[in-house]
Write an enzyme that holds these catalytic residues in place. Structure first.
Site, PDB file in Angstrom:
ATOM      1  N   HIS A   1       0.848  -1.198   0.000  1.00  0.00           N
ATOM      2  CA  HIS A   1       0.000   0.000   0.000  1.00  0.00           C
ATOM      3  C   HIS A   1       0.880   1.243   0.000  1.00  0.00           C
ATOM      4  O   HIS A   1       2.100   1.150   0.199  1.00  0.00           O
ATOM      5  CB  HIS A   1      -0.983  -0.016   1.171  1.00  0.00           C
ATOM      6  CG  HIS A   1      -0.375   0.051   2.545  1.00  0.00           C
ATOM      7  ND1 HIS A   1       0.494  -0.905   3.026  1.00  0.00           N
ATOM      8  CD2 HIS A   1      -0.530   0.946   3.547  1.00  0.00           C
ATOM      9  CE1 HIS A   1       0.837  -0.595   4.271  1.00  0.00           C
ATOM     10  NE2 HIS A   1       0.242   0.534   4.615  1.00  0.00           N
TER      11      HIS A   1
ATOM     12  N   ASP B   1       5.826   4.281   5.038  1.00  0.00           N
ATOM     13  CA  ASP B   1       6.710   3.283   5.656  1.00  0.00           C
ATOM     14  C   ASP B   1       6.724   1.963   4.887  1.00  0.00           C
ATOM     15  O   ASP B   1       7.432   1.029   5.281  1.00  0.00           O
ATOM     16  CB  ASP B   1       6.359   3.068   7.141  1.00  0.00           C
ATOM     17  CG  ASP B   1       4.906   2.685   7.372  1.00  0.00           C
ATOM     18  OD1 ASP B   1       4.049   3.040   6.540  1.00  0.00           O
ATOM     19  OD2 ASP B   1       4.614   2.028   8.393  1.00  0.00           O
TER      20      ASP B   1
ATOM     21  N   HIS C   1      -7.394  -1.901   5.380  1.00  0.00           N
ATOM     22  CA  HIS C   1      -6.554  -0.915   6.056  1.00  0.00           C
ATOM     23  C   HIS C   1      -7.114   0.471   5.727  1.00  0.00           C
ATOM     24  O   HIS C   1      -8.153   0.585   5.086  1.00  0.00           O
ATOM     25  CB  HIS C   1      -5.097  -1.116   5.605  1.00  0.00           C
ATOM     26  CG  HIS C   1      -4.094  -0.335   6.386  1.00  0.00           C
ATOM     27  ND1 HIS C   1      -4.113  -0.231   7.753  1.00  0.00           N
ATOM     28  CD2 HIS C   1      -3.020   0.411   5.979  1.00  0.00           C
ATOM     29  CE1 HIS C   1      -3.098   0.532   8.150  1.00  0.00           C
ATOM     30  NE2 HIS C   1      -2.429   0.933   7.094  1.00  0.00           N
TER      31      HIS C   1
END
Lengths: 302, 302
Positions: free
Chosen positions: A60, A64, A140
């Site tokens: 995604h 990070d 998410h």
């Protein structure tokens, strides 16, 4: 099958911890999964041959998990890479990378092939004679996929002594490995199972990060050999897990147990926790075979 | 005035070297100059207070000078920054950063203000009562600026003993510091120079990277206190310097000498050189007061 953890901490890179990135070595492939800032340095530190990476999977578009990608692509260019590089990731990833290369006036001298993902159903991304790679749709805060790497069942194992005992000609060994019955030199039909054994069971690896606790994932990863499941929080911060669409160690263990996986790797720890052993302690109540990911760790699965 | 070198190597980050980034501490400001991949980790390692950085200057859009910017901006967001952040850099930088924040669905909760640069003439970027920051147009493969940080002349230094000797009332000290003549308590006109001394000379810092050898730079940085000038190559690779629009150590020293600067900092070394002392040796034939930049080095100018 070997998994090298380049980084397994959430949020921001710090002096001694790195954001998400892993290398999966499986059936002669070197797959890079996610690519947080600093991944290219972690590849060097872990002595992984850059040039062997041909497929990069991005879960995604949170920083990070991919801020190191453009730097890695640029470095491939500086290293005069010639081989194709395939990048699989959410729609938008192509624009991000190409915009930066364009503004730097430095297009790559190797074929850079983007496979942009939008489906919310599992999709086959790559396949060869030895394995397949598919998406695992995750829940998410932004569009996210996990990835399922599955070895294909190999040839049956030939029992040479038995084959000789049954007078089977050498030229038929290939057929035996493919599971076929054959006729011996003295004209008898020899059932395959008498002269071969099952091949080692194919291994599989499911990478699931980042995701909220989601039992819908279970049937998709049923009986997977190794599951990497994020555990950003412990239960003490359970009230943060759902709104941020992350999981606790206990939830990760629950998924592992329900799916009947062999091993569970925990990672994507929030940097608020100084002692990651607490993640093992919490998850162990539910599921036993746990590995705590840590940067630089190599996990070999025989 | 203090310069902290966060990274000073060309091309790609490696296990123990970092791409370009520096922090300049001057007149209560903490300016970040360039921001290669890993800069946020280098800021942590060098214990620099993230929150004090309010202005970031990006020389050009090659990855080794700005790939760490989006990660730093994201980290400011995670740290709940509230203060404005000003980013000065070539046109295109806003689109690169905002596209990534948009796709991550994570806009900043602090004002992020871009100042996109297109001029090929020196431009004033920032000014307050104590200093100014201007661009130094450089010649490189893409649109590039150096930056000139100049302290303003401070107040004159009051000679207290002399002021008392000439019977000057305390209320006039401020006027004296501003360079004005005053009238003493016994009615005499006292010329300023009798009771004050020159303030310390204002310091200045010129950051010039990346650039080809260019004598047109000299008048713009004349008598600068400290010059950072890139020296990607030594003369042994001179044939690479011009086509890649970089400089050699000898060329950097020539610019320093012609501009009459006090100190020259060399950096942006090609990673082909293992011993950076060679850069000092080569430059020393032309210019004496040389500092070799190295990652983590702090250079204080009194």
């Amino acid at each position: 099958m070997k998994i090298t953890i380049l980084g397994c901490y959430a949020a921001t890179p710090r002096s001694f911890t790195n954001p998400t990135s892993q290398v999966l070595e499986i059936k002669n492939h070197l797959f890079l999964i996610d690519c947080g800032e600093g991944t290219q340095v972690q590849l060097r530190r872990n002595k992984i041959k850059f040039s062997k990476i041909k497929h990069i999977f991005i879960s995604h578009l949170h920083g990070d998990h991919f801020y190191g990608l453009v730097g890695l692509v640029s470095t491939f260019r500086l290293l005069n890479r010639e081989n194709e590089l395939h990048i699989y990731g959410p729609k938008g990833i192509k624009e991000i990378i190409t915009l930066q290369l364009k503004l730097a006036n430095s297009w790559t001298n190797f074929p850079l092939i983007f496979h942009e993902l939008t489906s919310k159903q599992p999709e086959l991304l790559f396949e060869d004679s030895k394995l397949s790679v598919s998406t695992l749709p995750l829940k998410h805060r932004v569009y996210t996929n996990g990835f399922l790497f599955k070895e294909k069942a190999g040839d049956r194992k030939l029992l040479i002594d038995k084959a000789e005992e049954y007078n089977i000609d050498f030229s038929l060994f290939k057929s035996l490995k493919k599971g076929k019955d054959v006729v011996s030199e003295d004209g008898k039909l020899i059932p395959n199972r008498l002269v071969t054994a099952d091949p080692p069971p194919p291994k599989s690896y499911a990478f699931c990060s980042d995701t909220v606790f989601d039992l819908e994932l279970v049937p998709m990863i049923k009986n997977t050999t190794v599951l990497y499941h994020e555990s950003t929080f412990l239960e003490d911060q359970r009230e943060l897990a759902f709104p941020t669409k992350h999981s606790t160690a206990k939830e990760a263990a629950t998924i592992a147990k329900e799916a009947g996986v062999e091993k569970l790797i925990l990672g994507h720890y929030s940097t608020r926790y100084e002692n990651i052993e607490l993640f093992r302690t919490e998850a162990s109540d539910i599921f036993q075979n746990i590995i705590l990911a840590d940067d630089g760790e190599e996990i070999t699965v025989e």
